[in-house]
Design a protein around this motif. Structure first.
Motif, short mmCIF file in Angstrom:
data_model
loop_
_atom_site.label_atom_id
_atom_site.label_comp_id
_atom_site.label_asym_id
_atom_site.label_seq_id
_atom_site.Cartn_x
_atom_site.Cartn_y
_atom_site.Cartn_z
N PRO A 209 0.80 -0.92 0.03
CA PRO A 209 0.00 0.15 0.02
C PRO A 209 0.83 1.19 -0.02
CG PRO A 209 -0.86 -1.67 1.55
CD PRO A 209 0.57 -2.20 0.95
N ASP A 210 1.90 1.25 0.64
CA ASP A 210 2.68 2.40 0.51
C ASP A 210 3.41 2.66 -0.74
OD1 ASP A 210 2.45 3.23 3.32
OD2 ASP A 210 4.28 1.85 3.81
N ARG A 211 3.71 1.80 -1.49
CA ARG A 211 4.41 1.72 -2.67
C ARG A 211 3.20 2.16 -3.89
NH1 ARG A 211 8.29 -3.54 -2.42
NH2 ARG A 211 9.62 -2.52 -1.47
N ILE A 212 1.85 1.70 -3.56
CA ILE A 212 0.70 2.23 -4.48
C ILE A 212 0.68 3.72 -4.16
CG2 ILE A 212 -1.64 1.91 -5.07
CD1 ILE A 212 -1.18 -1.01 -4.57
N LEU A 213 0.60 4.29 -2.93
CA LEU A 213 0.53 5.55 -2.64
C LEU A 213 1.60 6.32 -3.11
CD1 LEU A 213 -1.34 7.54 -1.03
CD2 LEU A 213 0.19 7.02 1.04
N ALA A 214 2.88 5.82 -3.27
CA ALA A 214 3.80 6.50 -3.56
C ALA A 214 3.94 6.70 -5.14
CB ALA A 214 5.35 5.85 -3.33
N LEU A 215 3.24 5.65 -5.77
CA LEU A 215 3.07 5.83 -7.38
C LEU A 215 2.03 6.80 -7.65
CD1 LEU A 215 4.18 4.49 -10.02
CD2 LEU A 215 2.00 2.72 -9.82
N ASP A 216 0.96 6.79 -6.91
CA ASP A 216 -0.06 7.92 -7.07
C ASP A 216 0.31 9.37 -6.95
OD1 ASP A 216 -2.91 8.39 -7.61
OD2 ASP A 216 -3.08 8.77 -5.42
N THR A 217 1.06 9.41 -5.84
CA THR A 217 1.88 10.81 -5.61
C THR A 217 2.74 10.87 -6.77
OG1 THR A 217 1.37 10.05 -3.32
CG2 THR A 217 2.57 12.30 -3.95
N LEU A 218 3.51 10.04 -7.05
CA LEU A 218 4.48 10.33 -8.34
C LEU A 218 3.78 10.71 -9.72
CD1 LEU A 218 7.59 9.85 -8.85
CD2 LEU A 218 6.54 7.55 -9.82
N TYR A 219 2.64 10.08 -9.90
CA TYR A 219 1.99 10.52 -11.11
C TYR A 219 1.34 12.02 -11.11
CZ TYR A 219 -2.97 9.60 -10.70
OH TYR A 219 -4.31 9.76 -10.23
N ILE A 220 0.90 12.36 -9.80
CA ILE A 220 0.54 13.80 -9.51
C ILE A 220 1.53 14.82 -9.46
CG2 ILE A 220 -0.65 15.23 -7.68
CD1 ILE A 220 -2.37 12.74 -7.07
N ASN A 221 2.78 14.51 -8.84
CA ASN A 221 3.63 15.39 -9.22
C ASN A 221 4.40 15.56 -10.38
OD1 ASN A 221 3.77 15.99 -6.41
ND2 ASN A 221 5.20 14.63 -5.75
N ALA B 3 -0.50 16.53 -22.70
CA ALA B 3 0.27 15.44 -22.12
C ALA B 3 -0.27 15.25 -20.82
CB ALA B 3 1.65 15.54 -22.38
N ALA B 4 -0.31 16.41 -19.93
CA ALA B 4 -0.67 16.14 -18.52
C ALA B 4 -2.28 15.75 -18.36
CB ALA B 4 -0.67 17.55 -17.91
N LEU B 5 -2.83 15.94 -19.02
CA LEU B 5 -4.27 15.31 -18.99
C LEU B 5 -4.30 13.85 -19.47
CD1 LEU B 5 -6.51 18.03 -20.80
CD2 LEU B 5 -6.51 17.37 -18.65
N LEU B 6 -3.44 13.40 -20.28
CA LEU B 6 -3.37 12.02 -20.69
C LEU B 6 -2.69 11.30 -19.46
CD1 LEU B 6 -1.89 12.28 -24.24
CD2 LEU B 6 -4.18 11.15 -23.66
N ILE B 7 -1.72 11.60 -18.98
CA ILE B 7 -1.13 11.11 -17.63
C ILE B 7 -2.07 11.11 -16.59
CG2 ILE B 7 0.67 11.40 -15.91
CD1 ILE B 7 2.54 12.49 -18.13
#
Length: 89
Positions: free
Chosen positions: A31-43, A63-67
């Motif tokens: 769960p920590d890694r999934i949260l880090a991945l979620d925060t990574l794409y937001i950043n 490109a930001a909308l697609l991501i």
């Protein structure tokens, strides 16, 4: 003042990306890694928007909308996999 704010924001977002990568690889559990991945794409979205603002182009905004769309679908799929063990029922 504005000429200083944009490079400063880009530098801070780059630092946030590096810290997210650290948590992604070093996270204690899934769960920590999934949260880090979620925060990574937001950043990453924020960094791409800032780069688009600094270069005065709208291509980066698309490109930001697609991501954003792919990141949302990926987060939902990972959360479903973590909860049930499979993505497709």
């Amino acid at each position: 003042m504005i000429a200083f704010a944009l490079p400063f924001a880009i530098a801070l977002m780059s630092l946030a990306l590096l810290l997210n990568l650290y948590r992604l690889f070093r996270g204690p559990d899934a769960p920590d890694r999934i949260l880090a991945l979620d925060t990574l794409y937001i950043n990453a979205i924020a960094l791409i928007v800032l780069l688009g603002m600094s270069l005065s182009t709208r291509l980066y905004l698309e490109a930001a909308l697609l991501i954003a769309v792919m990141g949302f679908v990926g987060t939902v799929a990972l959360a479903k996999y973590l909860k049930r063990g499979s993505v497709i029922e």
